[in-house]
Each structure stands twice: as structure tokens, then as C-alpha cells.
Design a protein around this motif. Structure first.
Motif, short mmCIF file in Angstrom:
data_model
loop_
_atom_site.label_atom_id
_atom_site.label_comp_id
_atom_site.label_asym_id
_atom_site.label_seq_id
_atom_site.Cartn_x
_atom_site.Cartn_y
_atom_site.Cartn_z
N GLU A 182 -67.42 24.99 28.99
CA GLU A 182 -66.70 25.02 30.27
C GLU A 182 -66.45 26.46 30.73
O GLU A 182 -66.63 26.79 31.90
CB GLU A 182 -65.39 24.24 30.15
CG GLU A 182 -65.67 22.74 30.11
CD GLU A 182 -64.44 21.88 29.83
OE1 GLU A 182 -64.60 20.64 29.87
OE2 GLU A 182 -63.35 22.45 29.56
N ALA A 183 -66.11 27.30 29.78
CA ALA A 183 -65.90 28.71 30.14
C ALA A 183 -67.20 29.32 30.66
O ALA A 183 -67.21 30.03 31.67
CB ALA A 183 -65.40 29.50 28.92
N LEU A 184 -68.29 29.00 29.98
CA LEU A 184 -69.60 29.55 30.39
C LEU A 184 -69.95 29.12 31.81
O LEU A 184 -70.35 29.93 32.63
CB LEU A 184 -70.69 29.04 29.44
CG LEU A 184 -70.95 29.89 28.19
CD1 LEU A 184 -71.91 29.15 27.26
CD2 LEU A 184 -71.52 31.24 28.57
N VAL A 185 -69.80 27.83 32.08
CA VAL A 185 -70.23 27.32 33.38
C VAL A 185 -69.26 27.74 34.48
O VAL A 185 -69.68 28.17 35.57
CB VAL A 185 -70.39 25.79 33.35
CG1 VAL A 185 -70.69 25.25 34.74
CG2 VAL A 185 -71.48 25.40 32.36
N LEU A 186 -67.97 27.66 34.20
CA LEU A 186 -66.99 27.93 35.25
C LEU A 186 -66.77 29.42 35.48
O LEU A 186 -66.58 29.87 36.60
CB LEU A 186 -65.66 27.23 34.95
CG LEU A 186 -65.77 25.69 34.83
CD1 LEU A 186 -64.44 25.08 34.44
CD2 LEU A 186 -66.27 25.07 36.14
N ILE A 225 -77.23 19.24 25.21
CA ILE A 225 -77.09 19.78 26.56
C ILE A 225 -78.45 19.81 27.26
O ILE A 225 -78.57 19.46 28.43
CB ILE A 225 -76.47 21.20 26.52
CG1 ILE A 225 -75.03 21.14 26.01
CG2 ILE A 225 -76.52 21.87 27.89
CD1 ILE A 225 -74.04 20.43 26.89
N GLU A 226 -79.49 20.17 26.53
CA GLU A 226 -80.85 20.14 27.11
C GLU A 226 -81.19 18.74 27.59
O GLU A 226 -81.91 18.57 28.57
CB GLU A 226 -81.90 20.58 26.08
CG GLU A 226 -82.21 22.06 26.03
CD GLU A 226 -82.85 22.66 27.27
OE1 GLU A 226 -83.21 21.91 28.20
OE2 GLU A 226 -82.99 23.89 27.31
N ASP A 227 -80.68 17.73 26.87
CA ASP A 227 -81.08 16.35 27.16
C ASP A 227 -80.32 15.70 28.31
O ASP A 227 -80.72 14.65 28.78
CB ASP A 227 -80.90 15.48 25.90
CG ASP A 227 -82.02 15.73 24.90
OD1 ASP A 227 -83.04 16.32 25.31
OD2 ASP A 227 -81.86 15.36 23.72
N ILE A 228 -79.22 16.29 28.75
CA ILE A 228 -78.47 15.60 29.81
C ILE A 228 -79.29 15.60 31.09
O ILE A 228 -80.04 16.53 31.35
CB ILE A 228 -77.07 16.23 30.07
CG1 ILE A 228 -77.19 17.69 30.49
CG2 ILE A 228 -76.17 16.07 28.89
CD1 ILE A 228 -75.87 18.32 30.88
N ASP A 229 -79.16 14.53 31.86
CA ASP A 229 -80.04 14.45 33.03
C ASP A 229 -79.26 14.49 34.33
O ASP A 229 -79.69 13.98 35.35
CB ASP A 229 -80.97 13.24 32.96
CG ASP A 229 -80.21 11.97 32.71
OD1 ASP A 229 -78.97 12.01 32.82
OD2 ASP A 229 -80.85 10.95 32.40
N GLU A 230 -78.07 15.05 34.30
CA GLU A 230 -77.41 15.36 35.57
C GLU A 230 -76.85 16.79 35.50
O GLU A 230 -76.91 17.42 34.46
CB GLU A 230 -76.34 14.34 35.93
CG GLU A 230 -75.42 13.98 34.81
CD GLU A 230 -74.55 12.77 35.15
OE1 GLU A 230 -74.12 12.66 36.31
OE2 GLU A 230 -74.30 11.97 34.24
N ALA A 231 -76.34 17.24 36.61
CA ALA A 231 -75.89 18.62 36.65
C ALA A 231 -74.69 18.81 35.74
O ALA A 231 -73.78 17.98 35.71
CB ALA A 231 -75.51 19.02 38.06
N ILE A 232 -74.70 19.89 34.99
CA ILE A 232 -73.62 20.14 34.04
C ILE A 232 -72.29 20.35 34.78
O ILE A 232 -71.23 19.95 34.30
CB ILE A 232 -73.99 21.30 33.11
CG1 ILE A 232 -73.06 21.34 31.91
CG2 ILE A 232 -74.00 22.63 33.82
CD1 ILE A 232 -73.65 22.08 30.74
N GLU A 233 -72.36 20.92 36.00
CA GLU A 233 -71.14 21.09 36.79
C GLU A 233 -70.48 19.74 37.09
O GLU A 233 -69.25 19.62 37.09
CB GLU A 233 -71.43 21.78 38.14
CG GLU A 233 -71.92 23.20 38.04
CD GLU A 233 -73.41 23.30 38.28
OE1 GLU A 233 -74.15 22.42 37.78
OE2 GLU A 233 -73.84 24.26 38.94
N THR A 234 -71.32 18.74 37.36
CA THR A 234 -70.78 17.41 37.66
C THR A 234 -70.05 16.84 36.45
O THR A 234 -68.93 16.33 36.56
CB THR A 234 -71.93 16.46 38.05
OG1 THR A 234 -72.75 17.10 39.00
CG2 THR A 234 -71.38 15.17 38.62
N LEU A 235 -70.68 16.98 35.29
CA LEU A 235 -70.06 16.47 34.07
C LEU A 235 -68.70 17.12 33.85
O LEU A 235 -67.73 16.45 33.48
CB LEU A 235 -70.95 16.74 32.86
CG LEU A 235 -72.22 15.89 32.76
CD1 LEU A 235 -72.99 16.24 31.49
CD2 LEU A 235 -71.86 14.41 32.75
#
Ligand code: DGT
Ligand code: CA
Ligand code: CA
Ligand code: ZN
Length: 580
Positions: free
Chosen positions: A68-72, A37-47
């Protein structure tokens, strides 16, 4: 919640599970997911929105649902439950660098150690060295890290951090590899104390900048170093982070790392409502294809694309400024150049270092129109407070200086008059009436009940000769808590009696706290920014007061010492006339 928050929570889950003796594969699964997750280079919401989180390596279905629960939803009951099951001292132990979850669990199992204090004891009495893997070097490391942790826990006055911060920024800005540099974080928000300094640099050569940074004489120790981020400890104990980003990300990173964290969260929500994701790398349409938003080169441009007027860093503490910016109702904040004088200055007549004329000359150099002298009254004998005779003598000398026209600056004859325990003032009204103004302050008997202290101050406020209240809570930042007092009641009493509360700009006071000013000024409270200067140099403390006034949403009209001399004179005279 952004990817860093998510990654940290996944790390925590891994630690908690491991302490509970969960199977190591499960623990490692969370650790791997955190790293991915640290390594992804776009917004986690987009993913998540595009259902692509499942493509991230190391993120299986179960972990994906949790993310998903955490972000949403912003929280995860599974995590909250785990946190409650772990002894709180263990959470503290996990903060000690070099103590991984494995070691924490090991010492917990062996000796039931579950606090930093117990661990230090076990290190010192040799108990820990009986454990496998805890050689002398490891133990030495643990002790040093605990010490560091305590030092890092310390905050520093903004004012004290300023010199270090500006010197480093200046040096960075001179490197040809550095295209832009800013100090982000609480320092940029002008918070009264800072936890660390957050340097942000735009450069194509992060390695060079990192190397250069770690070799600076002001750097005592490099704590952590990655390709684009270092954390160091500066001489004097303050910690500093340096982040290097590509130039096109600079404005986004600056906005993000300026914070505050709360403000960032509200701003990201706003971006989401407008159909964008916003993070430290950029701003992208939430659901659209790869269509990129035009790159914003400045924070101003980012605010503009969020349909907000520019929010100065000082106001980035919560959602209130975002609401105001949306409606175009941000205040026009007071600036240092708006000050035309000040009121709370000491001279050698009590406990100051400089004479009246030296203070006048220094004020003139600042291009001020007036300077208010307010030395201590007789009860402050520890501060060489003046009796009636010395006070009248000072008033005479002030008049002489004004009449001599030696200075363009006009001296006002004031006094910092002690508020006695029963709320009466140190001098009778027959004496006070000879002064241009009176600051009343508490200098002793701090230990009263809130009720008593509030009544004491209100009595002083109701004295017709009180012009303003000095350092209203008596706090000394990082050293002494405020005395107990009902501040909302004091504010109301000042408004009702037409009295001012000073914003004491002494860097360790900054009292009344900026958090109260917005609301108080809206209700009609007047402010005066006073340096409480005890020397000519200390007149510059006014700038620390300006920082807090700005954080308190104050405008020129709220502050007596932005008024021209004629208006100040008539204000003070009118106040005195109300005494008859
Ligand atoms: P300080 O250093 O305690 O006086 O306060 P700040 O605000 O300078 O905090 P710091 O140095 O931890 O981080 C600088 C900014 O970076 C912070 O205001 C917001 C952003 N930031 C740092 N860590 C996180 C995080 O975990 N989540 C989010 N959303 N933002 C963060
Ligand atoms: Ca910081
Ligand atoms: Ca930081
Ligand atoms: Zn005082």
C-alpha cells in the motif's frame, strides 16, 4: 506504480533479505507475494481502494502495508534502506540469469565475490568449481549468460533496427491467427536508439503465435517463454519481446507498452484524477462497483476518455505533451511529405559516391523541388575537400545543370565549410559570397575546453556568410560522445544572428538532439533537416531526421526545407544581403 513494478520490488526485497541471511520463511513470503501480485487481473489501485488486497493469497498484513505504501506513496523506506545495505556489485550479479539469490549469496559468502568481473575470473581460474553445486555445466551457463547480458546491454540505432522490425511486423500481419500487430516501445516512439523491439499482437491463439515466432529464421535464441510473452534474441544481437493479448485489450496494451515509462505514469495519474484506473488491460472506475467502462478499441478513444487530444507516440516522453493535449495545444508535427528538398549533400566532387547529375535525378525521384549540394572544403583533406578552383568549377557545373532544365529539381550551390580551430572559416568571404548558402562544421580538434569550443562556434556563427551550423555537437551515437560545447549559448547566438542549426539526419548523428529542439524552436531557432548524404540512397536519411524533428515538437514553419523554392531562394538571398 503498477502490479509489475510492485512484484519486482517484492522480488528484490526477497533477494536482499536472503543475502542478508534472513530466515528463509520470511524470504519465501516475499517471493510468494510477488507471484500473487503478478497474477491479479485487476488494477492494484482498485484492490487497495476497495480494501480487497487482503484477499489476495500470500499477502499477509505486513507485506500488504508495504504494498500500500508503494502504490499510494510511490516509495518504501524499508526497500530503499535494504538496497543501500547490499553491495552494489551484488545487484549487478542478480541480473545474471541462472544466478538466483541463493547462488549469489553462496559465492559472496565463500569468496566475497561482488562483481561480474570477479565472477568471470572465479569461473575461469577454477575457484568457483570448488563450490558445491557449481559443476562445469553451471559454470558454462553462467559465463554464457554474462556474455548475453553484455550483448543485451547494447542498444541499436533506430535506423538499423527498422528493417528487422518492419520485416517481422509484415510477416506477423500475414498470419490468419493475428488480428492486429504493432511494434510498441521506444521503436514506436522513434527514439534514436532502441534497447529492444516490443512486438504486440492481438490473437485468440497465443500458443500458435509464440510457436511461430520462436521458429523464425531471424530468431537466434529464445530467452524466455510464457503462455503470452516470449523474449528472444534476434540475429545481430538485438533483443525482441513478443506479447499476445486478446483483441479487446489491444489498444490498452499498445498504449502501455509504447511507453515511455514516465509517460505511462503521468497518464495513469491523469486517469486516477478523473476517477479511473488505467493499465495494460483496460480502464475502470476507481471506486465504483463492477460497472465496466466501455471498451476502447483504439488509442484515440482512450485519449478521448481521458479528455485529451491524441498524443502521437513521438511525443510520449514526459508530461509536457499531456499538458498540451489537455489544453488542445499539441503541435501539428512536421511530416515527411512536407519536405521539398534538403541542403547537406555530398557528391563525388569531395567524398560522396554519386555525381551531381545522379544526385539531382535521385532528388527528382523524391519529387523534391530543390537539392542543396554542400561538399567538403579544403581543410577536410581526409574527405577530399575542395580547394577554391574545384569549388568554382562545381558552382559552374551546377549553374549549367540548372540552365539546361534537364531536371525539374533546382540545384543550390552550397558548401560544407570547415570551422578552423580559431573559429574562422576555411575560405575567405570573397569566395563564400559566390555560394547560395554555407554550412559550417567542425571536423577536427574536438578536444577543446567547453569555453574554447563554444567561442570557436560562436565566431563561426557570427561570420556573415554562415547560413547554418552542421552537426553541431559532433556526436556519433553509440560511438563517440559530443564534444564539449555550451549548446544553450550556441542556440542563443544562432537566434541572435538569424542562423539555422541543422538537424543532421545521418542516423548515427541526429544532431542537434531532439531534446533541445522544442525549447529552441519556441525561442525562434530555425531548423533544416539535412541527410548528410554521401550517395543517392542516403537521401532517405531525411526520414530519420523527421522522426527527431517530431520528437522535438517541430512544425513545418520551423523547418527551412519545408518552404517552396521561391521562399528558400528569397530567404537565402536576404541572408546574404545582410552581409553587406
Ligand atoms: P528501450 O527498449 O530501452 O529502448 O525502451 P522502451 O521504452 O521500449 O522500454 P521497454 O522495452 O523496457 O518497455 C516498453 C514499454 O513498456 C515501456 O516504454 C513502458 C512499458 N513498461 C515496461 N516495463 C515497465 C515497468 O516495469 N513499469 C511500467 N510502468 N511500464 C513498463
Ligand atoms: Ca523496447
Ligand atoms: Ca522490451
Ligand atoms: Zn560534416
Amino acid at each position: 506504480m503498477d502490479k509489475h513494478d510492485v512484484a519486482r520490488i517484492l522480488e528484490d526485497i526477497a533477494l536482499f533479505l536472503s543475502i542478508q541471511g534472513e530466515n528463509p520463511f520470511k524470504v519465501r513470503a516475499y517471493q510468494n507475494a510477488a507471484r500473487s501480485i503478478e497474477d491479479i487481473d485487476e488494477a492494484i489501485e482498485t484492490l487497495i481502494a476497495e480494501n480487497r488486497l487482503k484477499d489476495v493469497p500470500g499477502v499477509g498484513d505486513k507485506i500488504r502495508w508495504k504494498i500500500e505504501a508503494l502504490v499510494l506513496k510511490g516509495s518504501l523506506p524499508f526497500y530503499e534502506k535494504l538496497k543501500k545495505e547490499v553491495p552494489p556489485g551484488l545487484l549487478e550479479l542478480m541480473d545474471v540469469p541462472s544466478l538466483g539469490a541463493k547462488k549469489v549469496k553462496q559465492i559472496y559468502d565463500a569468496f566475497e565475490i561482488q562483481s561480474v568481473e570477479q565472477l568471470v575470473e572465479a569461473c575461469e581460474n577454477g575457484q568457483l568449481s570448488t563450490l558445491k553445486g557449481f559443476g562445469p555445466k553451471t559454470i558454462e551457463n553462467i559465463l554464457r549468460n554474462i556474455e548475453n547480458l553484455k550483448a543485451y546491454g547494447k542498444r541499436m540505432l533506430w535506423w538499423d533496427a527498422k528493417k528487422l522490425a518492419y520485416a517481422m511486423r509484415e510477416k506477423l500481419s500475414k498470419l490468419k491467427q493475428v488480428k492486429k500487430v504493432e511494434i510498441a516501445g521506444s521503436f514506436r516512439r522513434k527514439l534514436e536508439t532502441v534497447g529492444d523491439l516490443d512486438f504486440l499482437v492481438a490473437s485468440n491463439d497465443p500458443e500458435f503465435v509464440m510457436n511461430w515466432f520462436s521458429k523464425q529464421p531471424s530468431v537466434e535464441k529464445v530467452q524466455a517463454r510464457g503462455p503470452t510473452k516470449s523474449s528472444v534474441r534476434l540475429k545481430g544481437g538485438l533483443q525482441a519481446d513478443l506479447r499476445v493479448v486478446p483483441e479487446e485489450e489491444f489498444a490498452y496494451a499498445l498504449l502501455y507498452f509504447t511507453g515511455s515509462k514516465d509517460f505511462d505514469i503521468f497518464l495513469r495519474q491523469r486517469a486516477n484524477q478523473l476517477g479511473f484506473t488505467l493499465n495494460e488491460y483496460g480502464m475502470q472506475p476507481l471506486l465504483g462497483k463492477r460497472k465496466k467502462n466501455p471498451v476502447c478499441k483504439t488509442e484515440e478513444a482512450i485519449f478521448q476518455s481521458l479528455k485529451l487530444s491524441y498524443i502521437p507516440p513521438e511525443l510520449r516522453e514526459g508530461a509536457a505533451s499531456i499538458d498540451a493535449a489537455e489544453k488542445g495545444k499539441l503541435p501539428k508535427l512536421v511530416e515527411e511529405q512536407d519536405l521539398r528538398g534538403t541542403f547537406h549533400c555530398h557528391t563525388a566532387d569531395s567524398d560522396g559516391h554519386n555525381t551531381l547529375t545522379e544526385m539531382a535525378a535521385a532528388a527528382e525521384e523524391l519529387k523534391w523541388e530543390y537539392l542543396g549540394i554542400a561538399d567538403h572544403s579544403k581543410s577536410s583533406y581526409q574527405a577530399n575537400g575542395m580547394d577554391e578552383k574545384r569549388l568554382f568549377n562545381q558552382i559552374d557545373r551546377i549553374k549549367e545543370i540548372n540552365q539546361s532544365r534537364k531536371f525539374k529539381v533546382y540545384l543550390l550551390a552550397g558548401l560544407e565549410c570547415d570551422i578552423l580551430n580559431d573559429g574562422t572559416l576555411d575560405f575567405p568571404n570573397e569566395v563564400l559570397k559566390h555560394l547560395d548558402y554555407v554550412i559550417t562544421s567542425v571536423h577536427r580538434s574536438f578536444k577543446m575546453s567547453e569555453k574554447e569550443m563554444t567561442a570557436r562556434l560562436i565566431k563561426a556563427i557570427e561570420n556573415p556568410f554562415t547560413t547554418m551550423i552542421g552537426h553541431v555537437t559532433g556526436r556519433l551515437l553509440l560511438r563517440r560522445d559530443p564534444y564539449l560545447v555550451n549548446l544553450p549559448k550556441i542556440i542563443d547566438a544562432c537566434i541572435a544572428n538569424g542562423k539555422i542549426i541543422e538537424l543532421n539526419a545521418y542516423p548515427s548523428r541526429l544532431d542537434m538532439d531532439w531534446r533541445f529542439w522544442h525549447h529552441a524552436a519556441e525561442k525562434g531557432l530555425m531548423c533544416s533537416i539535412n541527410p548528410d548524404a554521401h550517395s543517392t540512397d542516403e537521401l532517405q536519411y531525411c526520414s530519420a531526421g523527421i522522426n527527431c524533428a517530431r520528437k522535438g515538437w517541430l512544425e513545418k514553419k520551423h523547418i527551412l526545407n519545408t518552404f517552396p523554392l521561391a521562399k528558400v531562394k528569397s530567404y537565402l538571398l536576404e541572408n546574404k544581403q545582410n552581409t553587406h
